[in-house]
Scaffold this motif. Sequence first.
Motif, PDB file in Angstrom:
ATOM      1  N   LEU A 196      -4.802  -7.817  15.647  1.00  0.00           N
ATOM      2  CA  LEU A 196      -4.431  -8.825  14.683  1.00  0.00           C
ATOM      3  C   LEU A 196      -2.897  -9.204  14.595  1.00  0.00           C
ATOM      4  O   LEU A 196      -2.481 -10.051  14.383  1.00  0.00           O
ATOM      5  N   ALA A 197      -2.306  -8.062  15.198  1.00  0.00           N
ATOM      6  CA  ALA A 197      -0.860  -7.933  14.848  1.00  0.00           C
ATOM      7  C   ALA A 197      -0.112  -8.985  16.010  1.00  0.00           C
ATOM      8  O   ALA A 197      -0.730  -9.393  17.336  1.00  0.00           O
ATOM      9  N   ARG A 214      -4.314  -3.379   2.439  1.00  0.00           N
ATOM     10  CA  ARG A 214      -6.080  -3.240   2.381  1.00  0.00           C
ATOM     11  C   ARG A 214      -6.559  -2.238   1.910  1.00  0.00           C
ATOM     12  O   ARG A 214      -5.977  -1.068   1.717  1.00  0.00           O
ATOM     13  N   LEU A 255      -6.600  -3.468  13.894  1.00  0.00           N
ATOM     14  CA  LEU A 255      -5.414  -4.020  13.222  1.00  0.00           C
ATOM     15  C   LEU A 255      -4.348  -4.409  14.311  1.00  0.00           C
ATOM     16  O   LEU A 255      -3.713  -5.441  14.454  1.00  0.00           O
ATOM     17  N   LEU A 269      -0.138  -6.071   7.336  1.00  0.00           N
ATOM     18  CA  LEU A 269      -1.697  -5.868   7.856  1.00  0.00           C
ATOM     19  C   LEU A 269      -2.131  -4.462   7.129  1.00  0.00           C
ATOM     20  O   LEU A 269      -3.666  -4.267   7.213  1.00  0.00           O
TER      21      LEU A 269
END
Length: 619
Positions: free
Chosen positions: A618-619, A603, A615, A600
């Motif tokens: 999203l983890a 980027r 983030l 992640l």
Amino acid sequence: MTLPNPCVTTQSPAPTADTESAPEPQSPAAASGHAPSEPVGGIALYEGTDQSEPDDQDEGEWEEVGDVGLPPGDVPGAVGAKAPRTRRRRRQPKLDSPEFRLRGRRALCKRIEDIAPLMLKMVKLRVVTSYLPSVRGLEDDDLTRILRDDAAKIAERGRVLAALTTPDADFNRSQLKAMILDVLLQEEVYALPEKRLDEKVIEFEAGIVERSKSLDLTDLRKSDPDRWHHFDTYRIVLEAAWSNDGMISPDEARLLAVLRTHLSISREEHWLISGLLKRFPKEGCALHTPDEVNDARKELQRQGVLWQYRDENNQNVDVIPAEVAETVRRDHAGQELQRVNFRRVLSHDGILLTDLRAALVARGLDRAGNKAELIERVVASEVTPADVLGALDRDKLSAMCGSFGLKSAGAKADLVRRLIEFYDDLTFEERATKDVREGWYADYELLAARAYAELRAKKVITKDLDIQYLFEDATAFLFEARMRAACDVSRRDNRADGRLALEADQSLLWDCKSAEVVVNLQDHLDTQFDGYLRKEREAGRNALGFLVIGPAFTPQSLILANRYKARTNWDVALVTASGLKHLADRWAALEPDKPFPIRLLNRTEVIDKERAEFLLSLA
């Protein structure tokens, strides 16, 4: 606190002067203690055995100690100018002192941002309801975000004090709330498991009841008539308030609080007198039940003072957040040190039996006993650490500061403050640090920002070059211990500081760039980072991108990173130290045994605290 024992009251010894008397006028050479190595005009004078100015000009080794006391006419070429200030080598701390192994208590205290994600929704609702007009429609994640974003508002000093000083409609509950806070403020990190807090509060009540049974104001009347008059006046008013209707109304509670302040009667003394009247904790000295303690707990949560979270063992833990505890301790309870650390101050070799006796006699307390007995008597009284330290002479305070590596120059009040702050940061017991890098990680953002003065003051570094190495090691600790990521570290020139392994022989490279202000990617991209990535490819490894970790970045850096991505297809993430530490700490709290999905981070963007939260989602 215990009520004064019978003894003869004597006057306190006269306070010593904060500063030493000025020396007799003398020549600059005499004032320095040795012949200067060059003409005196305009140069600093040094104390010590060396006969010349030292080569080491390290700011951490030397300190100014004030004017040497020369009249302007004695300073060559300086009409009406101030005399030069002397400099002396700072006392080296005793590195084997047990106190050095105990530092770091304040860093262990949980803050609102640490607690909020671990709270049950119903507790979050109680806290936010106290200042939000409506909580309708708010989900658990919304409440967490609000608590974290509004942490400063929730912990605002005026708001906390208003909650603490507003009388409760239920007087018994208000007493329970005060006891809950008193118990927690004496805990190392202001926290206890829910059931243990219930037990400690009830044990505290039982102790007060037992002490009140032996309370005899007749003895106090003989030994200290003025103090007896204060206690007797308060007893009469308190008894009248109870006898009116068997209750204490909010208005009566306010008047009693004003009277206590006027008569210098502590809250614990109020409880002892209430016990004498058979009104503490409840009618007939009956103890409160766990359910009643829980009712007071919920009310403190609604006031935003007491919080609760679920720990790794799935038990509820009551806690006062560090930001809130600061106001509760200093401004409400008047607590300079917790009892454990107050005892440590009083046990210092610099504090003698005569100092302890003087503190006790000044308050009409028994001065008999050995040092251990006197220490316990002082700690149980209304004597404060500042009272005891403030009665010492300046030279002794300076020596105590120097023994701990603290600045030993300055006004007497400053020396007292430094000692109290030092002792306040000591943990209650020594903790075995499994990884030395954990200590450096605690100062991660200071290392990134090259905060030389603060890092030296905290004894993290001894020379400037230490910063970069410690920053790199702390980053490796962050990835390995907090994010559970496989991390290879390199000390070789022309290599990135580290590599984060991904699946299929893929990886991300990372490099630390500490800076006092901001990092400019242009200074490092083509000359360093591009070469590191290409060497990885030549070695047969598939590096997907690069993490640059620093305090902050220039706006041009992100533009340059995007151009580099377009040209090479390698991502370059600009990661702020505060953002990365926030991400690591939050992840460690949420998923302590699970590796963070490092991919992640691959980027091309700035990863700060706000982006770190994204983030995490999203983890």
